[in-house]
Write a protein that holds these residues in place. Structure first.
Motif, PDB file in Angstrom:
ATOM      1  N   GLY A 193     103.992  39.642 110.957  1.00 40.16           N
ATOM      2  CA  GLY A 193     102.585  40.022 110.955  1.00 40.16           C
ATOM      3  C   GLY A 193     102.130  40.666 109.649  1.00 40.16           C
ATOM      4  N   GLU A 227     102.142  43.034 117.693  1.00 42.73           N
ATOM      5  CA  GLU A 227     101.664  41.823 117.033  1.00 42.73           C
ATOM      6  C   GLU A 227     102.357  41.571 115.699  1.00 42.73           C
ATOM      7  OE1 GLU A 227      99.950  44.550 117.648  1.00 42.73           O
ATOM      8  OE2 GLU A 227      98.763  45.170 115.921  1.00 42.73           O
ATOM      9  N   ASN A 228     102.752  42.633 115.015  1.00 46.35           N
ATOM     10  CA  ASN A 228     103.350  42.421 113.701  1.00 46.35           C
ATOM     11  C   ASN A 228     104.825  42.033 113.766  1.00 46.35           C
ATOM     12  OD1 ASN A 228     101.073  43.048 112.058  1.00 46.35           O
ATOM     13  ND2 ASN A 228     101.339  45.207 112.623  1.00 46.35           N
ATOM     14  N   GLY A 229     105.572  42.770 114.573  1.00 48.30           N
ATOM     15  CA  GLY A 229     107.015  42.611 114.483  1.00 48.30           C
ATOM     16  C   GLY A 229     107.679  41.935 115.656  1.00 48.30           C
ATOM     17  N   GLU A 258     101.990  57.662 114.401  1.00 52.21           N
ATOM     18  CA  GLU A 258     101.811  58.769 115.339  1.00 52.21           C
ATOM     19  C   GLU A 258     100.350  58.852 115.752  1.00 52.21           C
ATOM     20  OE1 GLU A 258     105.002  62.092 113.882  1.00 52.21           O
ATOM     21  OE2 GLU A 258     103.084  62.752 114.717  1.00 52.21           O
ATOM     22  N   SER A 306     117.122  50.697 114.068  1.00 53.91           N
ATOM     23  CA  SER A 306     116.560  49.381 113.782  1.00 53.91           C
ATOM     24  C   SER A 306     115.107  49.284 114.207  1.00 53.91           C
ATOM     25  CB  SER A 306     117.374  48.291 114.484  1.00 53.91           C
ATOM     26  OG  SER A 306     117.187  48.370 115.879  1.00 53.91           O
ATOM     27  N   ASN A 307     114.613  50.274 114.913  1.00 55.63           N
ATOM     28  CA  ASN A 307     113.244  50.170 115.420  1.00 55.63           C
ATOM     29  C   ASN A 307     112.660  51.557 115.654  1.00 55.63           C
ATOM     30  OD1 ASN A 307     110.859  49.582 116.852  1.00 55.63           O
ATOM     31  ND2 ASN A 307     111.718  47.610 117.488  1.00 55.63           N
ATOM     32  N   LEU A 308     112.102  52.128 114.618  1.00 53.32           N
ATOM     33  CA  LEU A 308     111.575  53.497 114.730  1.00 53.32           C
ATOM     34  C   LEU A 308     110.347  53.582 115.614  1.00 53.32           C
ATOM     35  CD1 LEU A 308     112.048  55.112 111.223  1.00 53.32           C
ATOM     36  CD2 LEU A 308     113.689  54.605 113.008  1.00 53.32           C
ATOM     37  N   ASP A 309     109.706  52.459 115.885  1.00 51.88           N
ATOM     38  CA  ASP A 309     108.586  52.485 116.835  1.00 51.88           C
ATOM     39  C   ASP A 309     109.071  52.978 118.195  1.00 51.88           C
ATOM     40  OD1 ASP A 309     107.298  51.259 114.738  1.00 51.88           O
ATOM     41  OD2 ASP A 309     106.774  49.426 115.812  1.00 51.88           O
ATOM     42  N   ARG A 338     109.560  56.784 118.071  1.00 57.21           N
ATOM     43  CA  ARG A 338     108.273  57.476 118.047  1.00 57.21           C
ATOM     44  C   ARG A 338     107.635  57.465 119.433  1.00 57.21           C
ATOM     45  NH1 ARG A 338     104.958  56.853 112.688  1.00 57.21           N
ATOM     46  NH2 ARG A 338     106.081  58.758 112.153  1.00 57.21           N
ATOM     47  N   ASP A 396     101.818  48.100 114.921  1.00 61.47           N
ATOM     48  CA  ASP A 396     103.273  48.253 115.017  1.00 61.47           C
ATOM     49  C   ASP A 396     103.965  47.868 113.713  1.00 61.47           C
ATOM     50  OD1 ASP A 396     102.583  45.493 115.340  1.00 61.47           O
ATOM     51  OD2 ASP A 396     104.623  45.133 116.053  1.00 61.47           O
ATOM     52  N   TYR A 397     105.236  48.215 113.677  1.00 62.86           N
ATOM     53  CA  TYR A 397     106.084  47.892 112.506  1.00 62.86           C
ATOM     54  C   TYR A 397     105.421  48.352 111.229  1.00 62.86           C
ATOM     55  CZ  TYR A 397     109.629  45.362 115.129  1.00 62.86           C
ATOM     56  OH  TYR A 397     110.662  45.037 115.983  1.00 62.86           O
ATOM     57  N   PRO A 398     105.170  49.615 111.074  1.00 67.14           N
ATOM     58  CA  PRO A 398     105.499  50.703 112.000  1.00 67.14           C
ATOM     59  C   PRO A 398     104.325  51.107 112.881  1.00 67.14           C
ATOM     60  CG  PRO A 398     104.957  51.611 109.875  1.00 67.14           C
ATOM     61  CD  PRO A 398     104.830  50.120 109.744  1.00 67.14           C
ATOM     62  N   ALA A 445     108.634  42.045 109.458  1.00 68.08           N
ATOM     63  CA  ALA A 445     107.623  41.706 110.453  1.00 68.08           C
ATOM     64  C   ALA A 445     106.732  40.563 109.945  1.00 68.08           C
ATOM     65  CB  ALA A 445     106.774  42.936 110.760  1.00 68.08           C
TER      66      ALA A 445
END
Lengths: 237, 237, 237, 237, 237, 237
Positions: free
Chosen positions: E142, B42-44, B91, B120-123, B126, B86-88, E140
């Motif tokens: 969001g 939803e965030n990123g 864990e 560019s996207n640590l999500d 993880r 998200d973003y980020p 982001a």
């Protein structure tokens, strides 16, 4: 499954230790298995044969006889000896051409050969490079209308995997043909110092495969690294 | 072929762009395809939804609805939304446990997820790590007698492959289900900016597969990198 | 030679299979060998112990007893069990602190631990990272005036070396203590499934070392990768 | 310690800047240090000598004289100049053979040479490859019964380490012989532009070694990367 | 040129040694240079300050004062101290959020920070990871409508480049501001042991840049590795 | 910006698909763009031309004509055809010398060529290596007083980037000249099978550049990897 596969090695012994299981497994199922040995390995991989006043011709003949017997046991369709010499193995545009012609004749779906890197044995690297070059020549229309779909290339296991940057992504279950591979290994008494070593390699790869395969029955294995992406229509189960 | 596969993504959209073809292909053949989305993205990854005075709950509900519709089109057996944010993406030992339990229930033979690296996207990284951890938890007898044979893990294609060190070794021919994947993509209008991009990705992977596969008919493809060696009993033809 | 070395493992069994030879070799020469086991490996590496209605406490006690006996055989100076749980092993700032304090007390010149990468076992990666963090904490004056010269770190051999990117640059000749290592391995009957596997590992590393070492007598070996450059005053002969 | 070591360089200057400390250190302790320069570096590494109407023969003679004087200062046992030409250095099977014969005569335990990769200087890569090939030839019984145990190979430091993928795992403390190395550097006035640069390199490596070595007294160092695993019987303290 | 850049370091000293030249160079041209120090480096990088009965608060205050003075000399626009503690530096979602907010406020076009890997200093790796996470959070929608175009990230030079896998692809000519950087370095007397070391680093990078740049006048340099591809409209001349 | 750049390709078609945008972009701004094609690609990259009883000479003439027309459209300053043959392309010291002389004449600031690795096309690797060798020869005073400052080398995009280890660090915005590149592509009807493929490549690289560049207007791009560090005096904004 492929109709035909090609094995290209730097020295005569290599095919037995490194992919003898794959050869026996496919041959038994009707796949034509062709072998090219770029040298007899007479200089660097025939130590036991250089006793007393051994002559180069004698050593080469001995190794060729061993290779032919091992090939027979494994069920090969053809063997080709280029006799380029070894330690070091020289580059040979002529050998590249011969391998490319064999690819055209056999339409092999896969080529098994040495990995790209091996600081302890540059003959292996050179063989890998010659195979890739032959693959190009075989797929080029300018070299004849019988050009081929380029085959997959699998690197087989080198002596010290980590030193060579070898990263296997395929473990082949050779349990069913282990006795044949073992028999072929014993057809190479000149390198009997390697028998126990490669039996242990097969057991380790078998243990790694058995741990994760569906059949816990896997006892012997061989490791391979595919060079090109494989095209599939479903994920294996 | 597998009886069941599991897809684990960081954000809801990921499964459509990156492995929608694999999902449709396997679902159509009777394989149970399960999906876990760790967040709604939803965030990123919902930029178009943040218009005017959009509220987070509304955005999340919108993305969930899109994901459920896309999943329905692709033929999924189940979908699980962990709603971690998200973003980020944080864990979550609890999410690891839920994924491990799903692996035990479904006995999935393969898990499809993000690659190990993506600056560019640590999500995505993880998620990959949580999948590997869940895989361990699922195979440990100490967490229950229903422990599983550890599944193969396939990384699917990230947005910029080279940036992520992504090295595909499997190209999946999705020509037969491209229309389904395309339809699922269109069920995600919030990310319509990606439609053309991932159509071109599919065409490029199709062209690469078609060049070398036996069927020159391959037009659409998806790329994967297997993390563990595959155990096989013959080389593909 | 070092006066003291430290071994840090994720699970109790690891020290026997992976560096039992190094432990016995150094202990025999008067080096203090200290061991830290972050978990008992009760969940994921004690499969044979989870028979019938085994309880977690029983399994942990069993594994601890095995580890203590194996440590005794190898001649350890101390053992510390952190009991963090496994599969997965959680991060623990407290364990990092305990290891750093042990480094300060023992002034260990080298730490033996798991390699940086292992997609099949993230407990190993986490242990590696905790060791590097403890090493920092031990060398920081702000944590006490007894700060140490940072020790060398050696990764020992993981189960599938190529999968882990393990690149050994040191082969340790353990021929003289093989019988002790073998005895210690047998003190771990819960993992008897690994006995033959790691006997073969030792023979392969021995063969690789014997090929190139001055003493052709090397029969058993262990492989290590040093993380930091070694400082020397001459090249080995 | 080794009884004999061999240094193989692409151009005459290389041995001074890159391993002059190792040479002096070992020579002083009675180790025979042999040097092979595959070219005089007359084309690409003798810029200051190409003034006015300098002739190639003059430049080559000048560089040879400098190399001989530097070698004398460092205490070499022998020097061999192959005069292959440089920028680019050609491949030479004859040079490979000469180096292999020198390995057989000297039984050198270690060879110091350029790293495997260097996009800014392919002469260096080619030298590395020729050394590995000579090593094979020297260990092959088919080339003579005086075959050798294959020596360790150490890559010495290139001009821009990161560009070459150079990863040193050995730091040699050359503090005690720095004055000799500095004197040898000054015997190469044609490349006086490198004096300050390589003094700083030695100071940086000394600082890195001093930080972690037992003797905080290390002030000058040289960095090396071993190509093959070292066989040891204990960890350094 | 950027209007604003952001520097994020693990410890207070890092910005001076590693990117002080870039800071001075850009500040002098009117670019706003913002600095975030996640810790004071009080535990592990303030050795000279831990004399006698020094207290943690005193050490932290001392280091902060040094950092503020160095920042003033370099011409920074703002400095932010997160005081997370060091050796080891803990993860902090709050710090990630603060950095992301700073990115939104400053619209920095580039972030300078530590490289991804450093086995000798995990605080550096963690900082790198936190920067990448903050970058995601800043882009982001969001998390607020003031989301940014994601900035380029440059890793600056670690202490031992090869150990960290640092591969610089940008050499910055800092000759014109070397005197300012040198002055800022001297504003950090607690780490005076690094002055000469980093002067030599600057001279080496200057020599490497001067060799190939259009201006042979380059004497001092700094090395950087860009993490993401740069978008350009022409190749540099 | 550079005054002159040089493009060196293995086969005639390569410059259009891989760097036609860069060529048009620079030519339009007055930069001299020189092209060397080491072969006509007659054997392996002219499939459509080998119809019926086509003769090699005819195919080569056809491809040369196409290349000249494409070069004219892109605005090249000169083209040089070495006619070495292809699939495989042989090594040629003479070609290296010719390229080095062109570098001396043109003083090109950058060379665009194939990447270092490509297992599917060793002609590309060999070209890369020959360019690096020519670069050395061009900078060596011993080969003439007109020696040059060594140019930057950019690898352009191969067919399957991940297979080649291609890691682009520069994205060139070619939106303004896309129509010219497209026109040049169509001047190569023999390889019309590549038109759509490389249009999609340009769109993907454009999308990646547009995402992060200052101008969201970027629609078409080309990807490059610089081999040597770039020397800059400020970070791009």
């Amino acid at each position: 499954m492929a109709d035909s596969i090609l094995v290209v090695t730097a020295h005569v012994g290599d095919f037995v230790w490194r992919c003898g299981g794959a050869m026996a497994l496919h041959a038994r199922r009707g796949v034509d298995v062709h072998v090219v040995c770029l040298s007899y390995g007479e200089n660097g991989e025939s130590n036991a044969a250089w006793q007393g006043d051994a002559r180069r011709d004698t050593v080469k003949a001995l190794r060729r006889a061993e290779a032919e017997e091992a090939g027979r046991i494994l069920g090969v369709a053809s063997m080709d000896f280029h006799d380029l010499g070894d330690y070091p193995l020289p580059e040979s545009a002529d050998s590249v051409r011969r391998v490319s012609q064999l690819l055209r004749q056999t339409q092999a779906a896969a080529v098994l050969t040495h990995p790209e890197h091996d600081p302890s044995n540059l003959d292996h690297c050179r063989t890998h490079e010659m195979v890739l070059r032959a693959r190009m020549q075989a797929m080029a229309p300018g070299h004849g209308a019988d050009f081929v779909v380029p085959p997959q290339v699998y690197s087989f296991e080198p002596h010290q995997t980590e030193l060579c940057g070898f990263k296997p992504n395929v473990l082949l279950d050779i349990t069913d043909v282990w006795d044949i591979k073992w028999q072929a290994m014993q057809a190479m008494p000149t390198q009997r110092n390697l028998w126990a070593y490669y039996e242990r390699v097969a057991l380790q790869r078998g243990a790694q495969a058995g741990r994760r395969g569906k059949t816990a029955g896997t006892r012997y294995g061989e490791a391979y690294q595919s060079i090109f992406p494989s095209v599939v229509t479903a994920f294996a189960g």
